[in-house]
Motif scaffolding. Structure first.
Motif, short mmCIF file in Angstrom:
data_model
loop_
_atom_site.label_atom_id
_atom_site.label_comp_id
_atom_site.label_asym_id
_atom_site.label_seq_id
_atom_site.Cartn_x
_atom_site.Cartn_y
_atom_site.Cartn_z
N TYR A 50 43.54 22.61 40.69
CA TYR A 50 43.56 23.87 39.93
C TYR A 50 42.30 24.68 40.23
O TYR A 50 42.35 25.88 40.51
N ASN A 51 41.15 24.02 40.18
CA ASN A 51 39.89 24.73 40.41
C ASN A 51 39.76 25.19 41.85
O ASN A 51 39.16 26.24 42.12
N PHE A 52 40.32 24.41 42.79
CA PHE A 52 40.33 24.83 44.19
C PHE A 52 41.10 26.14 44.34
O PHE A 52 40.63 27.08 45.01
N LEU A 53 42.28 26.21 43.73
CA LEU A 53 43.06 27.45 43.80
C LEU A 53 42.33 28.60 43.11
O LEU A 53 42.30 29.73 43.62
N LEU A 54 41.75 28.33 41.97
CA LEU A 54 41.06 29.37 41.21
C LEU A 54 39.88 29.93 42.00
O LEU A 54 39.63 31.14 41.99
N ASP B 30 39.34 29.56 45.55
CA ASP B 30 39.57 29.97 46.93
C ASP B 30 40.91 30.65 47.20
O ASP B 30 41.07 31.28 48.25
N HIS B 31 41.86 30.53 46.29
CA HIS B 31 43.20 31.08 46.55
C HIS B 31 43.79 31.65 45.26
O HIS B 31 44.86 31.23 44.82
N GLN B 32 43.10 32.63 44.70
CA GLN B 32 43.57 33.20 43.44
C GLN B 32 44.95 33.81 43.58
O GLN B 32 45.71 33.87 42.61
N ASP B 33 45.32 34.23 44.79
CA ASP B 33 46.63 34.83 45.00
C ASP B 33 47.77 33.83 44.81
O ASP B 33 48.92 34.22 44.62
N LEU B 34 47.43 32.53 44.84
CA LEU B 34 48.46 31.50 44.66
C LEU B 34 48.57 31.00 43.22
O LEU B 34 49.47 30.21 42.91
N MET B 35 47.68 31.46 42.34
CA MET B 35 47.66 30.94 40.99
C MET B 35 48.95 31.22 40.24
O MET B 35 49.41 30.40 39.42
N GLN B 36 49.59 32.35 40.50
CA GLN B 36 50.84 32.66 39.80
C GLN B 36 51.92 31.64 40.14
O GLN B 36 52.74 31.28 39.28
N TYR B 37 51.92 31.14 41.39
CA TYR B 37 52.92 30.15 41.79
C TYR B 37 52.61 28.78 41.15
O TYR B 37 53.53 28.05 40.75
N TYR B 38 51.34 28.47 41.06
CA TYR B 38 50.93 27.24 40.37
C TYR B 38 51.38 27.29 38.91
O TYR B 38 51.92 26.31 38.38
N VAL C 226 53.97 24.58 37.16
CA VAL C 226 53.63 23.76 36.00
C VAL C 226 54.61 24.01 34.85
O VAL C 226 55.05 23.07 34.17
N ASN C 227 54.95 25.27 34.62
CA ASN C 227 55.92 25.58 33.57
C ASN C 227 57.28 24.96 33.85
O ASN C 227 57.99 24.53 32.93
N GLN C 228 57.65 24.90 35.14
CA GLN C 228 58.96 24.36 35.51
C GLN C 228 59.01 22.85 35.41
O GLN C 228 59.94 22.27 34.85
N PHE C 229 57.98 22.16 35.94
CA PHE C 229 58.04 20.70 36.06
C PHE C 229 57.32 19.96 34.94
O PHE C 229 57.47 18.75 34.81
N GLN D 262 47.64 39.41 42.07
CA GLN D 262 48.41 39.27 40.84
C GLN D 262 47.81 38.18 39.96
O GLN D 262 47.76 37.01 40.35
N PRO D 263 47.32 38.51 38.76
CA PRO D 263 46.78 37.48 37.87
C PRO D 263 47.91 36.58 37.36
O PRO D 263 49.09 36.91 37.45
#
Length: 394
Positions: free
Chosen positions: A58-62, A64-72, A76-79, A314-315
């Motif tokens: 989570y912190n790695f995405l936050l 270095d890859h904030q653009d992927l946070m919406q998919y994360y 999490v909501n799905q699984f 996208q936040p």
């Protein structure tokens, strides 16, 4: 009176949850006049190897890859990994050690990935009727994680009617939900203009120059560095009477990069690494550029500090709702392109009335006292068990 034991459940995924835990710990000690022992446990980091790796990811995405946070967020909501029985059983040894060492009278969760596991642990140890589980939701508006909803939570504390309605939409009974505001630490308070100038001088900045706080957060990531680069580049041809505080958090590489760029800036820059005195940086500043994390946002508002929201990528849904709401009420501006930063700041400098309106709107949303109110309730739940059974009145 014997000391009461309160166990706060959190994780260092971003800085907001830890800030909420710190605020509650401060309030519990003050409100109880020292008659309470508070322990904060970093659940994901301490419970199991897999949960620790999930927090690291989570912190790695936050960072270095904030653009992927919406998919994360959607994954999490799905699984729903926070409800994994396999993970629960694997981490039971951790829960048993925590209960043996702390012997808590009450549990307070400030993280959506913690309460399901501890509800399971309470049931396994036969303590579900003896130790209440409370949750403080640190997302102020709708659109947040469904992991916040847990049947075993006795009482929820939320920041707004928006977050209350979101929990109701997740099938949480309305009588369990109390609207109190965001649990902001008491050290986040507005200062006078004289105090602001003094803080700037103590930081090595000019006392009377318009100051931007570029906040890359606890983890030191997101788009703030790109905005900083655009500001330095744009001011090479468009001279502005500004100075910058740049917070790099725990990202040493970011701190070094920011310092290198500072050497070519046409305005003063103070680069700061990780600090526990973020309130000083806020109170030294005239406006903050940051992503819209719930606690950081409301800490700034409590200091009457308006915000330029990082919307370059996208936040996550709950942060987008926070940014949109505050922008609609005049407490924040949305920045969708780093290159806009120079024109935005220039406009605020040239129209002081617009800046003053932002500051006044920010002050309307910074409402202190929620953390102390929660602390008082926690103590009452320990001392008066029947108080827990009283429904919240809408």
């Amino acid at each position: 009176m014997a000391a009461q034991n309160v166990l706060i459940l959190t994780s260092n995924t971003g800085g907001g949850h830890r800030s909420a835990a710190s605020a509650l710990e401060n309030s519990l000690v003050r409100v109880s006049s020292g008659h309470v022992f508070v322990k904060t446990t970093q659940v994901l980091e301490e419970a199991h190897y897999l949960s620790r790796k999930a927090a690291d990811f989570y912190n790695f995405l936050l960072r270095d890859h904030q653009d992927l946070m919406q998919y994360y967020f959607h994954a999490v909501n799905q699984f729903r990994p926070n409800e994994s029985r396999l993970m629960f059983k694997s981490a039971m040894g951790y829960a048993e050690r925590v209960f043996e060492k702390i012997r808590p009278d009450i549990l307070v969760s400030v993280h959506p990935m913690t309460q399901h596991f501890f509800a399971y642990a309470l049931r396994r140890m036969g303590l579900q009727d003896q130790i209440p589980l409370l949750t403080v939701v640190t997302d102020p508006y709708h659109g947040f994680w469904n992991g916040w909803a847990c049947d075993d939570v006795r009482r929820y504390y939320v920041a707004s009617e928006f977050s209350r309605q979101q929990l109701i939409d997740f099938d949480v009974p309305a009588q369990k939900i109390q609207v109190v505001g965001m649990p902001v630490h008491s050290k986040f308070q507005p200062v006078t203009d004289l105090e602001k100038r003094l803080i700037r001088s103590q930081l090595g900045l000019e006392a009377d120059r318009f100051t931007l706080f570029l906040n890359a957060g606890w983890i030191g990531g997101g788009n703030v560095f790109r905005i900083y680069e655009a500001l330095v580049s744009g001011c090479a041809t468009e001279s502005l009477p500004i100075q910058v505080l740049f917070l790099a958090g725990q990202n040493k590489q970011l701190q070094q990069s920011a310092q290198q760029i500072a050497e070519s800036a046409s305005f003063p820059v103070k680069v700061v690494g990780y600090t526990t005195e973020i309130e000083s940086l806020m109170n030294a500043s005239d406006i903050m550029v940051s992503k819209m994390g719930g606690l950081t946002t409301f800490e700034a508002l409590s200091c009457r500090l308006p915000i330029i929201a990082d919307a370059v990528t996208q936040p996550m849904p709950q942060e987008l709702q926070t940014a949109s709401f505050l922008a609609s009420t005049g407490a924040a501006l949305m920045l969708s392109d780093p290159g806009q930063i120079v024109s935005v700041i220039k406009s605020l400098l040239e129209t002081p009335g617009r800046y003053q309106a932002l500051r006044e709107a920010a002050g309307l949303h910074g409402k202190p006292g929620a953390s102390d109110q929660i602390a008082r309730d926690v103590l009452r739940y320990i001392q008066e068990p029947l108080f827990m059974e009283q429904p919240v009145l809408a």
